[in-house]
Design an enzyme around this catalytic site. Structure first.
Site, PDB file in Angstrom:
ATOM      1  N   LYS A  92       1.397  -8.710  -8.453  1.00 47.61           N
ATOM      2  CA  LYS A  92       1.020  -8.997  -6.730  1.00 47.61           C
ATOM      3  C   LYS A  92      -0.409  -8.681  -6.154  1.00 47.61           C
ATOM      4  O   LYS A  92      -0.876  -8.955  -5.546  1.00 47.61           O
ATOM      5  CB  LYS A  92       2.309  -9.740  -6.277  1.00 47.61           C
ATOM      6  CG  LYS A  92       3.364 -10.126  -6.446  1.00 47.61           C
ATOM      7  CD  LYS A  92       5.016  -9.893  -5.818  1.00 47.61           C
ATOM      8  CE  LYS A  92       5.012  -7.824  -5.526  1.00 47.61           C
ATOM      9  NZ  LYS A  92       5.790  -7.397  -6.762  1.00 47.61           N
ATOM     10  N   ARG A 120      11.327 -11.558   1.246  1.00 47.07           N
ATOM     11  CA  ARG A 120      12.563 -10.726  -0.432  1.00 47.07           C
ATOM     12  C   ARG A 120      13.351 -11.207  -0.010  1.00 47.07           C
ATOM     13  O   ARG A 120      14.139 -10.590  -1.225  1.00 47.07           O
ATOM     14  CB  ARG A 120      11.840  -9.732  -0.193  1.00 47.07           C
ATOM     15  CG  ARG A 120      10.579  -8.616  -1.832  1.00 47.07           C
ATOM     16  CD  ARG A 120      10.637  -7.608  -1.331  1.00 47.07           C
ATOM     17  NE  ARG A 120       9.369  -7.140  -1.719  1.00 47.07           N
ATOM     18  CZ  ARG A 120       8.387  -5.942  -2.009  1.00 47.07           C
ATOM     19  NH1 ARG A 120       9.434  -6.100  -3.197  1.00 47.07           N
ATOM     20  NH2 ARG A 120       7.186  -6.305  -1.847  1.00 47.07           N
ATOM     21  N   ARG A 130       0.601   3.123 -13.811  1.00 45.29           N
ATOM     22  CA  ARG A 130       0.941   2.596 -12.567  1.00 45.29           C
ATOM     23  C   ARG A 130       0.139   4.603 -12.134  1.00 45.29           C
ATOM     24  O   ARG A 130       0.488   5.105 -11.662  1.00 45.29           O
ATOM     25  CB  ARG A 130       0.536   2.464 -11.591  1.00 45.29           C
ATOM     26  CG  ARG A 130      -0.104   2.468  -9.901  1.00 45.29           C
ATOM     27  CD  ARG A 130       0.294   0.662  -9.183  1.00 45.29           C
ATOM     28  NE  ARG A 130       2.168   0.871  -8.765  1.00 45.29           N
ATOM     29  CZ  ARG A 130       2.308  -0.012  -8.733  1.00 45.29           C
ATOM     30  NH1 ARG A 130       2.150  -1.592  -7.787  1.00 45.29           N
ATOM     31  NH2 ARG A 130       4.289  -0.183  -8.237  1.00 45.29           N
ATOM     32  N   ARG A 157       2.818   6.622  -7.779  1.00 44.48           N
ATOM     33  CA  ARG A 157       3.553   6.162  -6.838  1.00 44.48           C
ATOM     34  C   ARG A 157       5.355   6.831  -6.525  1.00 44.48           C
ATOM     35  O   ARG A 157       5.596   7.156  -7.812  1.00 44.48           O
ATOM     36  CB  ARG A 157       4.259   4.740  -6.319  1.00 44.48           C
ATOM     37  CG  ARG A 157       3.480   4.882  -5.326  1.00 44.48           C
ATOM     38  CD  ARG A 157       3.009   3.006  -5.794  1.00 44.48           C
ATOM     39  NE  ARG A 157       4.754   2.206  -5.153  1.00 44.48           N
ATOM     40  CZ  ARG A 157       4.588   1.082  -4.930  1.00 44.48           C
ATOM     41  NH1 ARG A 157       3.369   0.494  -4.474  1.00 44.48           N
ATOM     42  NH2 ARG A 157       5.670   0.595  -4.742  1.00 44.48           N
ATOM     43  N   ARG A 170      14.434  -1.126  -8.561  1.00 48.32           N
ATOM     44  CA  ARG A 170      14.556  -2.127  -8.342  1.00 48.32           C
ATOM     45  C   ARG A 170      13.922  -3.498  -9.145  1.00 48.32           C
ATOM     46  O   ARG A 170      14.017  -4.200  -8.605  1.00 48.32           O
ATOM     47  CB  ARG A 170      12.186  -1.755  -7.855  1.00 48.32           C
ATOM     48  CG  ARG A 170      11.978  -0.376  -7.163  1.00 48.32           C
ATOM     49  CD  ARG A 170      11.330   0.479  -7.390  1.00 48.32           C
ATOM     50  NE  ARG A 170       9.833  -0.664  -7.151  1.00 48.32           N
ATOM     51  CZ  ARG A 170       8.923   0.065  -7.705  1.00 48.32           C
ATOM     52  NH1 ARG A 170       8.604   0.635  -8.194  1.00 48.32           N
ATOM     53  NH2 ARG A 170       7.683  -1.168  -7.139  1.00 48.32           N
TER      54      ARG A 170
HETATM   55  P1  AP5 Z   1       0.291  -4.144  -9.448  1.00 48.66           P
HETATM   56  O1  AP5 Z   1      -0.482  -5.436  -9.199  1.00 48.66           O
HETATM   57  O2  AP5 Z   1       0.705  -3.415  -7.888  1.00 48.66           O
HETATM   58  O3  AP5 Z   1       1.938  -4.922  -9.355  1.00 48.66           O
HETATM   59  P2  AP5 Z   1       2.961  -5.273  -7.932  1.00 48.66           P
HETATM   60  O4  AP5 Z   1       3.696  -6.857  -8.093  1.00 48.66           O
HETATM   61  O5  AP5 Z   1       2.229  -5.447  -7.262  1.00 48.66           O
HETATM   62  O6  AP5 Z   1       3.899  -4.194  -8.385  1.00 48.66           O
HETATM   63  P3  AP5 Z   1       4.496  -3.501  -6.641  1.00 48.66           P
HETATM   64  O7  AP5 Z   1       5.529  -2.128  -7.820  1.00 48.66           O
HETATM   65  O8  AP5 Z   1       3.338  -2.638  -5.907  1.00 48.66           O
HETATM   66  O9  AP5 Z   1       5.768  -4.978  -6.224  1.00 48.66           O
HETATM   67  P4  AP5 Z   1       6.688  -4.407  -5.524  1.00 48.66           P
HETATM   68  O10 AP5 Z   1       6.957  -5.815  -5.529  1.00 48.66           O
HETATM   69  O11 AP5 Z   1       8.219  -3.371  -6.045  1.00 48.66           O
HETATM   70  O12 AP5 Z   1       6.103  -2.911  -4.324  1.00 48.66           O
HETATM   71  P5  AP5 Z   1       6.250  -2.689  -2.996  1.00 48.66           P
HETATM   72  O13 AP5 Z   1       4.455  -2.176  -2.495  1.00 48.66           O
HETATM   73  O14 AP5 Z   1       5.485  -4.234  -3.146  1.00 48.66           O
HETATM   74  O15 AP5 Z   1       0.893  -4.282 -10.834  1.00 48.66           O
HETATM   75  C1  AP5 Z   1       0.817  -2.718 -11.344  1.00 48.66           C
HETATM   76  C2  AP5 Z   1       0.546  -2.226 -12.442  1.00 48.66           C
HETATM   77  O16 AP5 Z   1      -0.161  -3.156 -12.959  1.00 48.66           O
HETATM   78  C3  AP5 Z   1      -1.255  -1.561 -11.889  1.00 48.66           C
HETATM   79  O17 AP5 Z   1      -0.948  -0.568 -12.043  1.00 48.66           O
HETATM   80  C4  AP5 Z   1      -2.251  -2.378 -12.171  1.00 48.66           C
HETATM   81  O18 AP5 Z   1      -2.936  -1.866 -11.995  1.00 48.66           O
HETATM   82  C5  AP5 Z   1      -1.167  -3.017 -14.072  1.00 48.66           C
HETATM   83  N1  AP5 Z   1      -1.391  -4.403 -13.613  1.00 48.66           N
HETATM   84  C6  AP5 Z   1      -1.525  -5.608 -12.993  1.00 48.66           C
HETATM   85  N2  AP5 Z   1      -1.653  -6.505 -13.272  1.00 48.66           N
HETATM   86  C7  AP5 Z   1      -2.041  -6.575 -15.112  1.00 48.66           C
HETATM   87  C8  AP5 Z   1      -1.790  -7.286 -16.011  1.00 48.66           C
HETATM   88  N3  AP5 Z   1      -2.472  -8.827 -15.751  1.00 48.66           N
HETATM   89  N4  AP5 Z   1      -1.706  -7.038 -16.998  1.00 48.66           N
HETATM   90  C9  AP5 Z   1      -1.455  -5.203 -17.050  1.00 48.66           C
HETATM   91  N5  AP5 Z   1      -1.663  -4.187 -15.905  1.00 48.66           N
HETATM   92  C10 AP5 Z   1      -1.344  -5.318 -15.304  1.00 48.66           C
HETATM   93  O19 AP5 Z   1       7.091  -2.396  -2.439  1.00 48.66           O
HETATM   94  C11 AP5 Z   1       7.630  -1.201  -2.399  1.00 48.66           C
HETATM   95  C12 AP5 Z   1       9.436  -0.769  -1.559  1.00 48.66           C
HETATM   96  O20 AP5 Z   1       8.563  -1.130  -0.168  1.00 48.66           O
HETATM   97  C13 AP5 Z   1      10.071  -1.678  -1.886  1.00 48.66           C
HETATM   98  O21 AP5 Z   1      10.784  -1.047  -3.189  1.00 48.66           O
HETATM   99  C14 AP5 Z   1      10.694  -1.768  -1.069  1.00 48.66           C
HETATM  100  O22 AP5 Z   1      11.792  -0.362   0.061  1.00 48.66           O
HETATM  101  C15 AP5 Z   1       9.506  -1.849   0.177  1.00 48.66           C
HETATM  102  N6  AP5 Z   1       9.615  -3.040   1.017  1.00 48.66           N
HETATM  103  C16 AP5 Z   1       8.375  -4.131   0.683  1.00 48.66           C
HETATM  104  N7  AP5 Z   1       8.609  -4.787   0.836  1.00 48.66           N
HETATM  105  C17 AP5 Z   1       9.652  -5.109   1.487  1.00 48.66           C
HETATM  106  C18 AP5 Z   1      10.334  -6.453   2.467  1.00 48.66           C
HETATM  107  N8  AP5 Z   1       9.537  -7.208   2.285  1.00 48.66           N
HETATM  108  N9  AP5 Z   1      11.428  -5.704   1.979  1.00 48.66           N
HETATM  109  C19 AP5 Z   1      12.370  -4.606   2.193  1.00 48.66           C
HETATM  110  N10 AP5 Z   1      11.354  -4.168   1.684  1.00 48.66           N
HETATM  111  C20 AP5 Z   1      10.193  -4.037   1.402  1.00 48.66           C
END
Ligand code: AP5
Length: 220
Positions: free
Chosen positions: A13, A88, A127, A160, A171
């Site tokens: 994402k 979410r 990552r 991270r 997660r």
């Molecule tokens: P990346 O693009 O970073 O993936 P992502 O889907 O953004 O994964 P996240 O781990 O950031 O998502 P998340 O939803 O768990 O965490 P968030 O930070 O939003 O890619 C990941 C890796 O893969 C990278 O190394 C990239 O290079 C690689 N990659 C990408 N695409 C690829 C491909 N096609 N092929 C190969 N490699 C690839 O949230 C963190 C925390 O914040 C949550 O756990 C929660 O505690 C809190 N939080 C955030 N939003 C909310 C909410 N709305 N409600 C409640 N708590 C929340």
């Protein structure tokens, strides 16, 4: 264009949000990124959020909704936005729907990035992030030119705190129970577009751009 990116941790994402924002000139509103900024600055919100994030759990809706809706009200989001990781939960989706309806700017689409658990684990445990310029790398798929060093700004890369395998699997469980219901929620509203995200980054981007160009009735 007002888009939500839905999908499990590691679906790409954040990666696709950056590319789409550049392509279409949209603001990115990433709830995880905003929380991490608060954690880095040790604000009251950051201290409250950190304990949930480190456990791989969601920050309570009340805190999250207030923070994201406030961000959505800023001028740069007026001409279109990408919501990365929000909503979410069903209450978050309902709060968003009410807020956007009251300002007369409903969502254009919800892009649902789909990958399997083992792909997610492999991507997230590999990552690396730059704490300075926020560039994202991957040991398996997108390594930096110099080991452990950011290509863009030369800072030392880090992991991270929620990317160890045990927390990633937690997660993924939380995603299944709390976020999966949104797939039906948005499908019922005619907004859901599935994207097969188990492919190289550029291929997923091309699929996403194609899906957006297939959209009808996008409001200017
Ligand atoms: P990346 O693009 O970073 O993936 P992502 O889907 O953004 O994964 P996240 O781990 O950031 O998502 P998340 O939803 O768990 O965490 P968030 O930070 O939003 O890619 C990941 C890796 O893969 C990278 O190394 C990239 O290079 C690689 N990659 C990408 N695409 C690829 C491909 N096609 N092929 C190969 N490699 C690839 O949230 C963190 C925390 O914040 C949550 O756990 C929660 O505690 C809190 N939080 C955030 N939003 C909310 C909410 N709305 N409600 C409640 N708590 C929340």
């Amino acid at each position: 264009m007002r888009i939500v990116l839905l999908g499990p941790p590691g679906a790409g994402k954040g990666t696709q949000a950056k590319r789409l924002a550049e392509r279409y000139g949209l603001a990115i509103i990433g709830s995880g990124d905003i929380f991490r900024e608060h954690v880095a600055q040790a604000t009251e919100l950051g201290l409250a959020a950190k304990e949930y994030m480190d456990r791989g759990e969601y920050v309570p809706d009340q805190i999250t909704v207030k923070m994201v809706l406030e961000r959505l009200g800023r001028p740069d989001a007026r001409d279109g936005f990408i919501l990365d990781g929000f909503p979410r939960t069903v209450p978050q989706a309902q709060a968003l729907e009410r807020s956007l309806a009251s300002s007369g700017r409903p969502l254009s689409a919800v892009l649902n990035f789909k990958i399997g658990d083992e792909v997610a684990v492999k991507r997230l445990t590999g990552r690396l992030v730059c704490p300075n310029c926020k560039a994202v790398y991957n040991l398996n798929f997108k390594p930096p030119r110099v080991e452990g060093i950011c290509n863009v700004c030369g800072s030392k890369l880090s992991l991270r705190t929620d990317d160890d395998e045990e927390t990633v699997r937690r997660r993924l469980d939380v995603y299944r129970t709390q976020t999966q219901p949104l797939v039906l929620y948005f499908w019922e509203r005619g907004l859901l577009i599935d994207i097969d995200a188990d492919a190289p980054e550029e291929v997923v981007f091309d699929r996403t751009v194609q899906a957006i160009s297939d959209l009808e009735d996008i409001e200017p």
